[in-house]
Scaffold this motif. Structure first.
Motif, PDB file in Angstrom:
ATOM      1  N   LEU A 241      10.021   7.707  15.463  1.00 21.95           N
ATOM      2  CA  LEU A 241      10.544   6.683  16.144  1.00 21.95           C
ATOM      3  C   LEU A 241      11.277   5.642  15.160  1.00 21.95           C
ATOM      4  O   LEU A 241      11.529   4.474  15.445  1.00 21.95           O
ATOM      5  CB  LEU A 241       9.560   5.935  16.696  1.00 21.95           C
ATOM      6  N   ASP A 242      11.466   5.908  13.768  1.00 20.49           N
ATOM      7  CA  ASP A 242      11.668   4.899  12.909  1.00 20.49           C
ATOM      8  C   ASP A 242      13.034   4.154  12.983  1.00 20.49           C
ATOM      9  O   ASP A 242      13.474   3.239  12.133  1.00 20.49           O
ATOM     10  CB  ASP A 242      11.254   5.458  11.408  1.00 20.49           C
TER      11      ASP A 242
ATOM     12  N   PHE B 277      16.701  -4.585   7.301  1.00 23.53           N
ATOM     13  CA  PHE B 277      15.104  -4.263   7.305  1.00 23.53           C
ATOM     14  C   PHE B 277      14.924  -2.935   7.919  1.00 23.53           C
ATOM     15  O   PHE B 277      14.519  -2.870   9.210  1.00 23.53           O
ATOM     16  CB  PHE B 277      14.402  -5.536   7.974  1.00 23.53           C
ATOM     17  N   PRO B 278      15.042  -1.835   7.085  1.00 23.19           N
ATOM     18  CA  PRO B 278      14.759  -0.393   7.742  1.00 23.19           C
ATOM     19  C   PRO B 278      13.026  -0.177   7.946  1.00 23.19           C
ATOM     20  O   PRO B 278      12.280  -0.856   7.567  1.00 23.19           O
ATOM     21  CB  PRO B 278      15.506   0.629   6.800  1.00 23.19           C
ATOM     22  N   CYS B 279      12.783   0.555   8.550  1.00 19.37           N
ATOM     23  CA  CYS B 279      11.376   0.994   8.898  1.00 19.37           C
ATOM     24  C   CYS B 279      10.864   1.162   7.598  1.00 19.37           C
ATOM     25  O   CYS B 279      11.329   1.923   6.761  1.00 19.37           O
ATOM     26  CB  CYS B 279      11.261   2.049   9.511  1.00 19.37           C
ATOM     27  N   PRO B 280       9.567   0.401   7.287  1.00 20.34           N
ATOM     28  CA  PRO B 280       8.805   0.726   5.950  1.00 20.34           C
ATOM     29  C   PRO B 280       8.563   2.301   5.773  1.00 20.34           C
ATOM     30  O   PRO B 280       8.298   2.975   6.789  1.00 20.34           O
ATOM     31  CB  PRO B 280       7.825  -0.085   5.911  1.00 20.34           C
ATOM     32  N   ASP B 281       8.600   2.618   4.430  1.00 20.13           N
ATOM     33  CA  ASP B 281       8.163   4.143   4.141  1.00 20.13           C
ATOM     34  C   ASP B 281       7.202   4.451   4.780  1.00 20.13           C
ATOM     35  O   ASP B 281       6.803   5.831   5.139  1.00 20.13           O
ATOM     36  CB  ASP B 281       8.262   4.392   2.474  1.00 20.13           C
TER      37      ASP B 281
ATOM     38  N   ASP C 261      -2.471   6.273   0.759  1.00 16.45           N
ATOM     39  CA  ASP C 261      -3.414   5.292   1.164  1.00 16.45           C
ATOM     40  C   ASP C 261      -3.426   4.822   2.633  1.00 16.45           C
ATOM     41  O   ASP C 261      -4.529   4.743   3.210  1.00 16.45           O
ATOM     42  CB  ASP C 261      -3.454   4.222   0.169  1.00 16.45           C
ATOM     43  N   PHE C 262      -2.400   4.408   3.187  1.00 14.41           N
ATOM     44  CA  PHE C 262      -2.287   3.941   4.448  1.00 14.41           C
ATOM     45  C   PHE C 262      -2.636   4.919   5.236  1.00 14.41           C
ATOM     46  O   PHE C 262      -3.427   4.763   6.227  1.00 14.41           O
ATOM     47  CB  PHE C 262      -0.675   3.506   4.520  1.00 14.41           C
ATOM     48  N   ASN C 263      -2.022   6.223   5.092  1.00 13.14           N
ATOM     49  CA  ASN C 263      -2.420   7.103   6.175  1.00 13.14           C
ATOM     50  C   ASN C 263      -3.923   7.610   6.039  1.00 13.14           C
ATOM     51  O   ASN C 263      -4.559   7.804   7.206  1.00 13.14           O
ATOM     52  CB  ASN C 263      -1.895   8.551   5.939  1.00 13.14           C
ATOM     53  N   LYS C 264      -4.645   7.648   4.741  1.00 10.14           N
ATOM     54  CA  LYS C 264      -6.064   8.040   4.926  1.00 10.14           C
ATOM     55  C   LYS C 264      -6.849   6.939   5.502  1.00 10.14           C
ATOM     56  O   LYS C 264      -7.812   7.306   5.928  1.00 10.14           O
ATOM     57  CB  LYS C 264      -6.275   8.235   3.351  1.00 10.14           C
TER      58      LYS C 264
ATOM     59  N   ILE D 132       0.726  -1.149  -0.050  1.00 15.62           N
ATOM     60  CA  ILE D 132       0.151   0.057  -0.008  1.00 15.62           C
ATOM     61  C   ILE D 132       1.003   1.124   0.245  1.00 15.62           C
ATOM     62  O   ILE D 132       2.082   1.165   0.545  1.00 15.62           O
ATOM     63  CB  ILE D 132      -0.957   0.137   1.257  1.00 15.62           C
ATOM     64  N   SER D 133       0.511   2.610  -0.643  1.00 18.02           N
ATOM     65  CA  SER D 133       1.045   3.480  -0.642  1.00 18.02           C
ATOM     66  C   SER D 133       0.962   4.284   0.779  1.00 18.02           C
ATOM     67  O   SER D 133       0.280   4.047   1.445  1.00 18.02           O
ATOM     68  CB  SER D 133       0.678   4.492  -1.877  1.00 18.02           C
TER      69      SER D 133
END
Length: 294
Positions: free
Chosen positions: A124-125, A114-118, A17-20, A13-14
């Motif tokens: 806190l990332d 495995f960095p914090c996903p965008d 869209d995730f935020n919304k 998911i973008s």
């Protein structure tokens, strides 16, 4: 209690869209594919961890030991990481587990793998906590004391996740000054805990590579179906009310509860249970949503 399999499932998911649709609405979602193109997706295994950091001494918790009545827990033992992994890698039950362990601090390369996903970047990332446990190990029902939003990614093994919204706080018999409950969701005792009859939960199975978004204050019960590991990134709560709740938990509630547990272990625990029962009973008696006569 009703447990539904109604959690949305999306693929890559973008952030918009995730935020919304999920972060702003505080709605759980299972996300597939966040680790697919990251080195961890192909590199990480129990053998990989043994080879790269097997000599590390880690804190271990044993579900088989009786705990005191506080949300505060301390490690039951220390083990070499390799020895612990050898235990949980077997296809058999063990109560041993690691949680909220910052492996990235001990091996910074893991953060690159495995960095914090965008979609979850924020203040806190830079901190990723790891969780390891063996087959059939269950983490008791609780909500996170810091009230953060959590993106929990299953890397190895499968895990069953049951989520309950904060609106049911009292009907799951939350103990005062705590973030956990004594109810057994797998074997609900409706005579002892009648409020459970009206709780609606959601459940999903995390396969390796799946991520679950757990909104602030959501109760969660997790059961390792296989020996496995996961990584959780966190995001500060969305509202001032949630942030204030987190501060109260950390600065006042938890220390006071721990003090009372030490001073009056049996009496304080019994009082907490009576308060939880009273709160649930008042809701059942006074709300038309829950027409249960008690």
């Amino acid at each position: 209690m009703r447990i539904n399999s109604d959690i949305d499932v999306v693929h890559n998911i973008s952030k918009e869209d995730f935020n919304k649709y999920y972060l702003s609405t505080q709605k759980p979602v299972l996300i597939k594919g966040l680790i697919e193109n990251k080195p961890a997706g192909s590199l990480w295994s129990f053998d990989y961890f043994k080879k790269t950091m097997g000599d590390l001494e880690v804190d271990i918790y044993d579900n088989g030991l009786k705990k005191d009545g506080s949300a505060f827990t301390s490690a039951d033992m220390k083990m070499r990481f390799e020895d612990f992994l050898n235990v949980i890698d077997k296809d058999e039950h063990t109560g041993l587990r690691m949680f909220l362990f910052n492996l990235f601090k001990h091996n910074p390369e893991l953060k690159k793998e495995f960095p914090c996903p965008d979609i979850f970047k924020g203040m806190l990332d830079h901190v990723g906590f790891t969780f390891f446990a063996g087959k059939d190990t269950t983490v008791r029902i609780h909500y996170d004391i810091d009230m953060s939003n959590v993106l929990h990614t299953q890397v190895l093994g499968r895990k069953r996740v049951v989520l309950i919204a904060p609106e049911y706080n009292e009907l799951v018999y939350r103990l005062p000054l705590n973030t956990y409950s004594l109810v057994d969701l797998d074997n609900p005792d409706y005579n002892r805990y009648p409020g459970l009859r009206y709780v609606i939960a959601s459940e999903c199975i995390l396969e390796p590579g799946d991520s679950i978004f757990i909104p602030s204050g959501y109760w969660h019960l997790m059961t390792y179906l296989d020996g496995g590991c996961s990584v959780a990134y966190r995001k500060i709560a969305q509202t001032n009310k949630m942030i204030a709740h987190a501060l109260l938990n950390l600065i006042i509630y938890l220390p006071v509860d721990k003090l009372l547990v030490n001073l009056f272990p049996k009496g304080w625990q019994a009082l907490k249970e009576r308060i939880a029962d009273k709160r649930a009973g008042e809701i059942l008696m006074n709300s038309k949503k829950y027409p249960l006569h008690i």
